[in-house]
Enzyme design. Structure first.
Site, PDB file in Angstrom:
ATOM      1  N   ASN A   9      78.999  50.135 -50.176  1.00  0.00           N
ATOM      2  CA  ASN A   9      80.194  50.843 -49.702  1.00  0.00           C
ATOM      3  C   ASN A   9      79.826  51.447 -48.352  1.00  0.00           C
ATOM      4  OD1 ASN A   9      82.354  52.484 -49.152  1.00  0.00           O
ATOM      5  ND2 ASN A   9      82.048  53.864 -50.889  1.00  0.00           N
ATOM      6  N   GLU A 168      79.903  57.333 -60.561  1.00  0.00           N
ATOM      7  CA  GLU A 168      79.262  57.984 -59.411  1.00  0.00           C
ATOM      8  C   GLU A 168      79.343  59.499 -59.575  1.00  0.00           C
ATOM      9  OE1 GLU A 168      79.211  55.208 -55.784  1.00  0.00           O
ATOM     10  OE2 GLU A 168      81.155  56.193 -55.773  1.00  0.00           O
ATOM     11  N   GLY A 174      75.214  60.859 -51.597  1.00  0.00           N
ATOM     12  CA  GLY A 174      74.783  61.262 -50.259  1.00  0.00           C
ATOM     13  C   GLY A 174      73.873  62.481 -50.244  1.00  0.00           C
ATOM     14  N   SER A 214      73.054  57.955 -54.311  1.00  0.00           N
ATOM     15  CA  SER A 214      71.679  57.982 -53.786  1.00  0.00           C
ATOM     16  C   SER A 214      70.782  56.909 -54.419  1.00  0.00           C
ATOM     17  CB  SER A 214      71.049  59.368 -53.965  1.00  0.00           C
ATOM     18  OG  SER A 214      71.780  60.329 -53.214  1.00  0.00           O
ATOM     19  N   GLY A 235      75.919  53.530 -51.053  1.00  0.00           N
ATOM     20  CA  GLY A 235      76.435  54.045 -49.792  1.00  0.00           C
ATOM     21  C   GLY A 235      75.399  53.888 -48.688  1.00  0.00           C
ATOM     22  N   GLY A 236      74.690  54.967 -48.410  1.00  0.00           N
ATOM     23  CA  GLY A 236      73.742  55.001 -47.283  1.00  0.00           C
ATOM     24  C   GLY A 236      72.810  53.803 -47.195  1.00  0.00           C
TER      25      GLY A 236
HETATM   26  P1  13P Z   1      75.153  57.142 -51.397  1.00  0.00           P
HETATM   27  O1  13P Z   1      74.450  55.905 -51.869  1.00  0.00           O
HETATM   28  O2  13P Z   1      75.071  57.322 -49.922  1.00  0.00           O
HETATM   29  O3  13P Z   1      74.737  58.352 -52.176  1.00  0.00           O
HETATM   30  O4  13P Z   1      76.715  56.931 -51.698  1.00  0.00           O
HETATM   31  C1  13P Z   1      77.096  56.491 -52.950  1.00  0.00           C
HETATM   32  C2  13P Z   1      78.537  56.167 -52.893  1.00  0.00           C
HETATM   33  O5  13P Z   1      79.376  57.037 -52.750  1.00  0.00           O
HETATM   34  C3  13P Z   1      78.917  54.760 -53.008  1.00  0.00           C
HETATM   35  O6  13P Z   1      80.283  54.627 -53.186  1.00  0.00           O
END
Ligand code: 13P
Length: 251
Positions: A9, A168, A174, A214, A235-236
């Site tokens: 994402n 999540e 994040g 994360s 995400g990241g």
């Molecule tokens: P992170 O992997 O950056 O924590 O984000 C997770 C997320 O919100 C994926 O949709």
């Protein structure tokens, strides 16, 4: 058997040029490989068509991160499920906690979006998860049950069978603070039970439930080793090929 999935994402990151380079890089990295999971990239709307054009979509699925809660018409600035589907995207992330929190997306709005996504042949990746206070108060099981019931339990069994769930926990998004593999397993198993209480056990058994928050190269293997953790929504760590590929290869 249910699918294993690793989905990126990208959120509101990358210009078109940067996103295209990232998608091509991932395409290249996967060229001679047969990953043991489905791989998906969730790009901004502006990138969907170009990315879908530039990669082998048999190997990498493309996802939007949202779609409108109306079919078409005078909704300036919105992007419909039909428009998303017309780009070559096959998935749409719905109900992300950032959408719920910053854009006021309610269970009712999300129900409409899920229905429109399905009507347009898109697979919803439906996000659920509790905030820190809810976890600390021991309410996380109830929170995810409500989120599922409020938006998904009016679906027919056939349509529910098309849904991918992403658990999540908001406190892990994040923050660098991941749920432990045991915490993830515990709630994923609970979610599967909730699904089985409404639909048949086989529907629950076939539903892919991803973990997000994360997740990275260092913790992915342990998380996906759990029987009810069917992959990740990243995400990241999805913003570079070097960080994303080890998660794909965690299976
Ligand atoms: P992170 O992997 O950056 O924590 O984000 C997770 C997320 O919100 C994926 O949709």
């Amino acid at each position: 058997m249910r699918k294993k999935i690793v989905a990126g994402n990208w959120k509101m990151n990358t210009t078109l040029q940067e996103g295209l380079a990232l998608a091509k890089g991932l395409n290249e990295a996967l060229k001679d490989k047969t990953p043991k999971c489905d791989v998906i990239v969730g790009t901004p709307f502006t990138h969907l068509a170009c990315v879908a054009d530039a990669i082998d979509t048999n190997k990498i699925g493309v996802a939007a991160q949202n779609c409108a809660d109306h079919e078409k018409g005078a909704y300036t600035g919105e992007v419909s499920a039909a428009m998303v589907a017309s780009t070559g995207a096959k998935y749409v992330i719905l109900g992300h906690s950032e959408r719920r929190q910053y854009y006021g997306e309610t269970a009712e709005i999300l129900k409409t979006k899920v229905n429109l996504a399905l009507a347009n042949g898109l697979t919803p990746i439906f996000c659920i998860g509790e905030v820190l206070e809810e976890r600390e108060a021991g309410k996380h099981f109830d929170v995810v049950d409500e989120q599922i019931k409020g938006s998904l339990f009016d679906l027919s069994a056939e349509d529910f069978g098309k849904i991918v769930i992403a658990y999540e926990p908001v406190w892990a998004i994040g923050t660098g603070k991941t749920a432990t593999a045991d915490q993830a397993q515990e709630i994923h198993a609970h979610i599967r039970k909730t699904i089985a209480s409404k639909y048949e056990q086989t529907i629950a058994d076939n539903c892919s439930i991803l973990y997000g928050g994360s997740m990275n190269a260092g913790n992915a293997k342990e998380l996906v080793s759990k029987p009810d953790v069917d992959g990740g929504l990243i995400g990241g760590a999805s913003l570079s090929v070097e960080n994303f590929m080890p998660i794909v290869e965690a299976f």
